[in-house]
Design a protein around this motif. Structure first.
Motif, short mmCIF file in Angstrom:
data_model
loop_
_atom_site.label_atom_id
_atom_site.label_comp_id
_atom_site.label_asym_id
_atom_site.label_seq_id
_atom_site.Cartn_x
_atom_site.Cartn_y
_atom_site.Cartn_z
N UNK A 29 0.83 -1.20 0.00
CA UNK A 29 0.00 0.00 0.00
C UNK A 29 0.87 1.25 0.00
N UNK A 30 1.92 1.25 0.82
CA UNK A 30 2.81 2.41 0.87
C UNK A 30 3.50 2.62 -0.48
N UNK A 31 4.04 1.53 -1.00
CA UNK A 31 4.78 1.62 -2.27
C UNK A 31 3.85 2.13 -3.37
N UNK A 32 2.61 1.63 -3.35
CA UNK A 32 1.64 2.06 -4.35
C UNK A 32 1.36 3.55 -4.21
N UNK A 33 1.22 3.99 -2.97
CA UNK A 33 0.93 5.42 -2.74
C UNK A 33 2.08 6.28 -3.24
#
Lengths: 307, 342, 511, 296, 282
Positions: C375-379
């Motif tokens: 989720x962080x990487x996607x954000x």
């Protein structure tokens, strides 16, 4: 035969030496200093050095190797740094569990695959054969952890027939044994089938027919013995592989086996235990296959009575 | 023509085994091979019939068809009959044929090593017919086996009865096979290339043993071979096969001395020893036909030195040519010419 | 090894660990009421803990969560801290600082080990010396102890090299064993203690079974036997509760909470904890040397949505740099919020309009981190920054982490003492050199807060500390988790302290 | 007496046709399945614009057939981070196939080379090489997997290396046994009497002859490798995050089996199809080339 | 003998090692060939007969270099091959070729006929230049009686006799002086065997070839050989022209061997070679 036995034993010793050496090297190639793991990330260089000294990690590699080999020979792998007990003791605790599991799985697989393989071979290319062969392919084509969890959800959670973990009852062995046995059943069924089909084309089967023997009698006297002798090797190999390779099943069922011990020891870089596990697994593997080879030689008079 | 043949044999005595118009097909990945195409012959009690032919001629398939040993599911009898003792073996279920095996019709094979089960002692293998078929106890069966082994000339049989097949020489193994085959005193013994894998001195011994046993027991023999010389001493009648058919049959001397089929003649001419030294051989040209793609008409016509266009038209049937001896049948429309050339 | 917080004990620094100890910040109490108490022979309970128990020698791994969860029921310390971090008598009846560097403790009379042997000052001396000689994770903390002497059977004197007000806190973490076995590693691998339970059987990382200490000097435990059985597979774990193999589970993941709550006869409880998860920037490495980049990374992440989606109500978004349940972890005045557009602007200002690439490390020992990191990487990807996740096994992670060989790091942490000082001062001061972050101004504020005894003044100082940190953004506090248990309704008397060291002596089973 | 009764010949003909058809079907159907998966693996992620790093938390754990907020339909549902399972499966199949193919290539080349050298030269070289193979077999592969993951970090390449190291023995053994069976064949001796060197004999004469059983083993091994990758993923030493493989998708979804069965079951079915297809293909190839080869 | 001998075998001794079962050390040997002497002149055909285990194949394989001699000399055109270096041996191979027993096993099933015939030139590139190899191969096919149009076919598409012709063409490719035929016609059906024997005869005339002809089939030996050696237990027990041996064998073993040979028409010369009385006659 005696010479053969001695030669096989010498080769087994060589293999064990090889495994010991490889594990010794590998364990030292893995980054992450066990001293750091013990002392934590705030440890000072002095502290780390002291720990390394205490653990013997600062000695020259060859010296470490020498004392390690000495330990292997005497069965002393040093102490587990996480548990303050001899590594061998932990292995001795875990190995019988896995061995029991592997033994039951192999036994179960033999018991199940034997009739399946025979039926498939006798009815080769008929519907029953197709069902058996396709079924065995399917069973072999599913990841064991998936099968494990599905069985667990069905038999343990929904039906509540069997426990999901632990080693407190014989019942708790059923699911992990099944998961381990399934691919083996598939493999052995196909091997027994193809072995019988192959043997079926041999001259001595025709001789038996020419002697007027009925097919079932031929199957159970002439065919099976010849077909099964080569399968012994596969069974031995599978049994040996299960000892070190049951880790997935052990993980799913929280089973305190040697595979899990090995993996958790790798994670905390507990060298002594890693080395003890690998060498004991390898020794068991080599020993089983040695016994299998000898059994093979014994069962096949062509080898047994060779000069 | 079959009728003719049948009539001939009736004249003599009623045959022990009568093969009629036998047809066998093999299914291969390349297509269907007609391995036998209308094979007929009789075997009389006590006589030795030699079936001769080169590889692929169908001689071994014939024996397999009789013994219900055709490899399943590839090979199957698709026509004809095999009459034994009033029973048509071609129509009977395999299990029924098995009941006759060993007690009525027995067989020995070309390769005595692979024909013996490597993991059982030879004593047990020889005793098996006694135990399985006659229900004898182990001890008694082994005693009978020992007798047999002695009879077929296994030296030191008392000790060697508990050895395994790989501990014997080729000739000894074939003796063991013979012991097994004659255990239940069969009325017919089929020997499928019994000496091909053996050295010539051993070959002579085995052929002699078979002849002795036949004289003793009065059983009929079907000797299958590719070697015209091997059977010459033992057989009374001969059937020459080519591409799944019997192309010539008759008394062995008659056929050998006066071959009426160009193939038989070519075969005899091809044998090196039959010539004056230094002279070139007179081989048959060309190669044996492909069973998947047989030539039209007489299968031999592409190789035949005297072929005429009619040979291509129809498959010639066996007939008794003019001037031939009684029972000498040839499947060639020009058989008379062959004889006159001789 | 798959539990989230097992590695906490390794990651958490030792220096200040024992300066103070556990404080109560609200504790959850599972299950109430119920039927009649089961007869004694049926008082057998199986607990599925969140942490593995790799070993039982407290002197070798004094901060191992799983081990301490077991050992706190078997062994006892000289003092224990109450809910307000105040030392209370346990094995020591009373104590006194005779000089600023001399602490004299009077041992309780009548305390016996489970093998019947009486506790004496020799046991205390030998145990403390063992702890010191092991040079483990507490080594730095124990370095102040100069000597320990057993003056008479019930008196122990500890001399320190300098005045050390936190010594009692340290002592509260040291479990006392027997003097005769001080050098005996094998004995310590399965130690005998003065606590309400006795270790019966132990298989590392798998199972510990305890039985009641029938000769316990205090109020005897109600359970006849207690088994800690580690089940790592989530399905197997929940199944064990559903088919009655286990009575209590710890650490039910959010995605299984609904399943557990749907089970009849099972009570699910969660409580405020001291555990939280943070992301650290390597402030000494380009491009994270630039505060605009760090802030942009923070603003790129929609934490409320991530936390709500992945953890539901088992976790909550933080408004400070340590869990609010700890003292001093006050809410920041102006916490950055999700604003990807602004983040992009900041990046452009910092000269990274085209984005950049970097890595983030985390330990695979932390179950469920994959989704979070994804989720962080996607954000971050949304603002044009390409981040490569590096999942490392626990040991590798630790060595990479210690070597500062990373751009970003995500990990759990615990404010073990329940005080902001433990987390903030220890981790973020210049001297700590944990992430290349240094703000002398902040150091000064934190030093002041440490020295002060006035709670209100400290809170005010911490407000400044937190606000400064928000401005500097050396890290992103991600979320704090709530310890939970799922227990069968037959389990009574179960209380979950924020530390999750459950005291099993009060627990019993009913029909 | 010459015409065969056609009635009795007919069943045999049909049988023949059927069995030929059987071999064809057993070759074509698995080939078609593998090709279909391969095509899907290549194009579906592109068509879906699949980005393994994209997370859509609002769409997580949606069952198959769900309509997503953006109006699209997730035919196979979504996973625990809201990514479309169908696209992810296909992307995973791509990674799994790459791992499978690369492992087979590496393990195959190394194994065949070692096996052929051991078989050809025999003697001490054979003894040593085969003992090395024994060492490999006796050595738990998981240790190697963790080692490589620790040294090099998780990565597809590492998985390939680990699987290659643990699979070359199969190829070595079969290649060796083939060479042993072939090297005393007359055509090999013939090559020697022509004055051809060892290199020519090993690679131009023996290798082509040994290939069929090696190919059979290769097809079967493809399935094993893909499964082994799944097991590595389950143990946490498989492909890295952001690179979905079939195995990692199944492994990650297993903990949702009781709540979101599709996450691990559907890729499991795809894996099953893939492994089954290669297995059947291997069997068919075996039947075609040499029915006497055992299930190795 | 006035001719220079092409091949001279003196006191040839070949043994197979027996290895210890434990360390695989050589602990003894099995003598396959004990003491064999003979010579072959250019253009001569010498036959080796004997039963299995007599060592006849070992002699052939040792001469061609597939086995190592333990003692004695093998001279080819005066040079001792047993002492040759690898390169010398390679050169020698050009002059000496072999035709094998099994027409099915002796041709690489994966090579086309043309590739099989060209293969020798890969080892000896100077024999035929690259650009002429295809046409030369076809010429050879033609010479041994194969349709050159079939050059791109594979061995399995040919019958046994045709395959043996391919093997002969391959042996001829290097224009050898000596061809060793190890049971070269034994596996062939008799009708085809005669064709091949005739071909060998023709080639011998055409290229002045010498043959070392190994067979267990005495009638073949009798037909094709100028001289015959009878081998028993690794030793030559008798030597002579076929006529001498067949009509008047001296050695006991030779006598037994010839006596066992089946006769096609035993009834013709009345006196069958077999002991009378035991075989029923018809």
């Amino acid at each position: 035969m005696l010479g053969y036995v001695i030669r096989r034993i010498l080769l087994a010793v060589f293999v064990l030496w090889g495994v010991s050496t490889v594990v010794f090297i590998i364990v030292r190639l893995v980054p992450a200093d066990p001293a750091l793991l013990i002392a934590g990330d705030t440890a000072t260089a002095d502290q780390l050095a002291a720990l390394r000294n205490q653990m013997g990690l600062d000695r020259p590699p060859l010296v470490q190797y020498g004392s390690f080999l000495g330990g292997v020979v005497t069965g002393d792998f040093g102490s587990s740094y996480t548990q303050s007990v001899p590594a061998m003791q932990l292995v001795a605790q875990a190995l019988p569990n896995t061995a029991l599991l592997a033994f039951l799985a192999v036994l179960g697989a033999l018991v199940v695959s034997f009739p399946l393989g025979v039926v498939a071979a006798v009815r080769v290319n008929r519907p029953i054969d197709r069902i058996v062969t396709t079924g065995s392919l399917i069973v072999q084509a599913l990841p064991s952890f998936w099968i494990g969890v599905v069985l667990l959800l069905i038999f343990s959670r929904t039906l509540k027939w069997l426990p999901s973990a632990d080693l407190t009852s014989a019942q708790s062995l059923i699911l992990p044994t099944t998961v381990l046995a399934l691919p083996l059943i598939a493999l052995l069924t196909r091997l027994i089938r193809s072995g019988l089909i192959e043997v079926n084309g041999e001259g001595y089967i025709n001789t038996a027919r020419a002697k007027g023997m009925r097919e079932p009698a031929i199957l159970f006297t002439h065919a099976i013995r010849n077909a099964l002798i080569p399968i012994i090797t596969v069974v031995g190999l599978a049994f040996g592989t299960l000892l070190g390779g049951a880790v997935v099943t052990e993980t799913v069922f929280s089973f305190p086996g040697i595979g899990k011990l090995l993996v958790s020891s790798i994670h905390v870089r507990d060298y002594s235990v890693v080395q003890a596990c690998v060498i004991v697994i390898a020794a068991a593997f080599v020993l089983i296959n040695l016994l299998v080879d000898l059994l093979y030689a014994y069962l096949d008079p062509r080898v047994r009575l060779a000069k | 023509m079959t009728e003719q043949l049948v009539a001939d044999s009736r004249r003599a005595q009623s045959p022990l085994l009568s093969v009629r118009d036998l047809q066998v097909e093999f299914t291969t990945s390349a297509g269907i091979a007609r391995a036998l195409d209308g094979v007929s012959f009789d075997v009389q009690a006590g006589e030795t019939l030699a079936i001769l032919g080169e590889s692929g001629s169908g001689k071994s398939v014939t024996s397999q068809a009789i013994m219900a040993l055709l490899p399943k599911p590839a090979g199957s009898i698709v026509g004809g009959s095999i009459l034994y003792d009033g029973i048509d073996l071609a129509k009977e279920p395999v299990s029924r044929v098995r009941d006759l095996c060993a007690t009525d019709i027995a067989m020995i094979f070309q390769d005595p090593l692979s024909s013996l089960n490597p993991v059982f002692r030879i004593g047990d293998q020889v005793a098996e017919p006694f135990r399985r078929r006659l229900g004898m106890g182990k001890k008694e069966a082994l005693a009978r086996a020992l007798e047999l082994l002695k009879r077929v000339g296994i030296a030191d049989a008392e000790r060697r009865i508990s050895n395994y097949p790989h501990q014997f020489s080729g000739g000894q193994r074939q003796r063991i096979m013979i012991a097994m085959a004659i255990a239940l005193k069969p009325r017919i013994l089929i020997a499928d290339e019994p000496t091909t894998a053996l050295d010539v001195t051993v070959q002579a011994q085995i052929m002699r043993l078979l002849a002795e046993l036949q004289a003793e027991t009065g059983m009929a023999m079907i000797l299958i071979s590719h070697d015209l010389g091997v059977v010459a001493d033992s057989a009374s009648r001969v059937a020459i096969m080519y591409a799944g058919r019997i192309i010539e049959t008759g008394g062995i001397r008659e056929v050998y001395d006066h071959p009426q089929h160009p193939y038989t003649k070519g075969l005899l001419d091809s044998i090196p020893g039959a010539h004056a030294m230094g002279e070139p051989l007179r081989p048959i040209v060309g190669s044996p036909p492909n069973l998947l793609d047989l030539p039209a008409g007489c299968a031999f016509h592409p190789r035949c030195p005297i072929a005429v266009p009619e040979c291509r038209a129809a498959v010639p049937s066996l007939r008794e040519p003019e001037g031939a001896a009684l029972g000498h049948h040839v499947a060639c429309i020009r058989a008379e010419e062959v004889r006159s050339h001789d | 090894m798959n539990s989230i917080r097992e590695k906490i004990s390794l990651a958490v620094a030792a220096t200040a660990v024992a300066m103070m100890a556990l404080t109560g910040c609200g504790s959850g109490t599972a299950s109430t009421g119920g039927g009649a108490m089961l007869p004694d022979e049926q008082q057998n309970l199986t607990f599925v803990p969140a942490f593995a128990v790799p070993g039982l020698d407290p002197t070798k791994a004094p901060l191992e969560m799983g081990s301490n969860q077991v050992l706190s029921n078997v062994l006892q310390a000289l003092v224990k801290l109450d809910e307000n971090s105040q030392p209370q008598p346990q094995l020591a009846e009373s104590w006194e600082w005779t000089t600023p560097t001399t602490l004299t403790l009077k041992l309780r009379e009548g305390v016996t080990f489970s093998d019947g042997q009486a506790l004496s000052s020799a046991d205390v001396k030998a145990t403390l010396e063992r702890y010191i000689s092991q040079k483990q994770t507490l080594a730095a903390v124990l370095a102040v102890i100069e000597s320990v002497s057993a003056d008479d059977p019930t008196t122990v004197t500890i001399t320190t090299t300098q005045p050390t007000g936190t010594l009692l806190g340290v002592l509260s973490m040291l479990f006392i064993g027997q003097a005769a076995h001080a050098q005996d590693d094998a004995w310590w691998a399965k130690p005998t203690g003065t606590g309400p339970f006795v270790i019966n059987d132990f298989i590392a990382n798998d199972k510990v079974s305890l039985t009641r200490n029938e000769g316990y000097w205090g109020e005897k435990a109600k359970l006849r036997s207690l088994t800690f059985k580690l089940i790592t597979d989530v399905n197997a774990k929940v199944t064990a509760l559903s088919n009655g193999q286990a009575q209590v589970l710890n650490d039910v993941p959010f995605d299984q909470v609904a399943t557990v709550e749907a089970m009849s006869n099972v009570a699910f409880t969660q409580t405020e904890g001291l555990t939280y998860n943070f992301l650290w920037f390597n402030n000494a490495r380009e491009p994270f040397t630039d505060v605009r980049v760090r802030t942009a990374m923070w603003e790129a992440v929609d934490l409320p949505t991530i936390v709500e989606s992945l953890y539901g109500d088992t976790a909550s978004v933080m408004d400070s740099f340590c869990p609010t349940s700890a003292f001093g972890c006050v809410a920041a005045t102006d916490m950055p919020s999700y604003d990807p557009e602004h983040a992009k602007k900041l990046l452009a200002e910092a000269g990274y309009a085209e984005g950049f690439t970097a890595d983030v490390i985390f330990s695979t020992a932390n179950a469920g981190y994959d989704s979070l990191i994804s989720a962080l990487v996607s954000a971050w990807n949304e603002i044009g920054v390409t981040i490569t996740p590096r999942a490392l096994d626990g040991a590798t992670w630790l060595s990479e982490f210690s070597a500062l060989n990373w751009d970003m790091d995500v990990q759990p942490n615990q404010t073990a003492t329940g005080d902001a000082d433990y987390t903030l001062n220890r981790l973020y001061k210049c001297e700590a050199k944990r992430m290349g972050y240094c703000n002398p101004e902040l150091d000064q504020l934190m030093a002041q807060a440490q020295e002060s005894n006035d709670a209100q003044a400290r809170l005010k100082l911490y407000q400044q500390v937190v606000d400064t940190m928000v401005k500097d953004a050396p890290a992103i506090p991600l979320f704090q988790t709530k310890p939970n248990v799922a227990a069968s309704n037959t389990v009574q008397g179960l209380t979950i302290p924020p530390t999750e060291f459950i005291d099993w002596s009060t627990v019993y089973l009913t029909e | 007496m010459t015409t065969a009764p056609t009635t009795s010949a007919a069943p045999a003909m049909t049988k023949a046709r059927r069995s030929r058809w059987g071999v064809h079907t057993r070759t074509l159907v698995p080939c078609a399945i593998i090709a279909l998966i391969a095509v899907g693996a290549i194009f579906v992620p592109v068509l879906y614009g699949y980005d393994p790093l994209r997370v859509d938390l609002a769409d997580r754990l949606k069952p198959p057939g769900s309509v997503l907020p953006n109006g699209s339909i997730a035919v196979f549902g979504t996973d625990q981070i809201g990514s479309d399972l169908f696209a992810q499966m296909m992307a995973g199949a791509r990674v799994s196939l790459i791992i499978g193919a690369a492992t087979l290539a590496i393990a195959g080349v190394i194994g065949v080379l070692i096996g052929m050298l051991a078989g050809y030269y025999g003697g001490w070289l054979d003894t040593v090489l085969m003992r090395v193979a024994d060492i490999q077999l006796a050595f738990p592969a998981i240790l190697l997997a963790v080692l490589l993951a620790a040294v090099l970090g998780q990565g597809v390449l590492n998985v390939i290396i680990v699987l290659s190291i643990s699979n070359w023995v199969v190829f070595a053994r079969i290649a060796r046994s083939q060479v042993l069976a072939l090297k005393d064949r007359e055509y090999v001796e013939a090559a020697r009497t022509l004055g051809l060197g060892n290199f020519h004999i090993i690679f131009r004469t023996l290798l082509p002859g040994s290939l069929p059983p090696i190919l059979v083993v290769g097809t079967v091994e493809l399935g094993h490798v893909v499964l082994a990758e799944a097991a590595l993923s389950f143990l946490g030493v498989g492909v890295p995050m952001g690179t979905a493989s079939l195995g990692s998708t199944i492994a990650n979804g297993v903990q949702y089996l009781s709540t979101a069965w599709w996450i691990s079951t559907l890729p499991g079915v795809l894996l099953l199809l893939l492994v089954l297809a290669t297995g059947v293909l291997g069997d068919a190839v075996r039947d075609r080339l040499d029915p006497r080869l055992r299930s190795l | 003998m006035t001719e220079v001998s092409l091949l001279k075998v003196q006191n040839l001794r070949v043994s197979y090692p027996i290895h210890s079962s434990i360390l695989q050390r050589r602990i003894g040997e099995n003598m396959a060939v004990k003491d064999v002497n003979f010579t072959i002149s250019a253009g001569q055909t010498v036959g080796l007969v004997g039963e299995s285990g007599s060592g006849k194949s070992t002699v052939a394989r040792t001469i061609i270099g597939l086995e190592k001699a333990d003692g004695g000399r093998i001279e080819f055109e005066g040079r001792d091959i047993t002492q040759s270096t690898r390169t010398e041996l390679k050169a020698l191979r050009r002059d000496m070729q072999m035709v094998f027993q099994d027409p099915f096993a002796s041709l690489n099933p994966r090579l086309s006929v043309q590739e099989i015939i060209v293969e020798p030139w890969l080892a000896h590139p100077d024999v035929v230049p690259k650009n002429r190899r295809a046409s030369e191969a076809k010429a050879l096919m033609d010479r041994v009686g194969l349709n050159p149009d079939y050059a791109s076919r594979f061995p399995h598409q040919f019958s046994g006799g045709q395959r043996q012709r391919i093997g002969i063409a391959r042996a001829l490719a290097l224009q050898p002086k000596l061809i060793i035929c190890d049971e070269a016609v034994s596996a062939l059906d008799v009708s085809v065997q005669a064709q091949v024997l005739n071909l060998l005869d023709d080639l011998k005339q055409e290229f002045n070839l010498a043959y070392l002809f190994i067979s267990h089939d005495l009638s073949v030996i009798e037909h094709i050989c100028d001289r015959v050696l009878v081998l028993n237990g690794g030793v030559v027990v008798e030597e002579g022209t076929p006529r001498e041996l067949f009509e008047n064998p001296q050695d006991d073993y030779t006598k037994r061997l010839f006596a066992a040979v089946p006769v096609i028409r035993p009834w013709l010369n009345g006196a069958s070679s077999k002991p009378a009385g035991t075989i029923p006659r018809y």
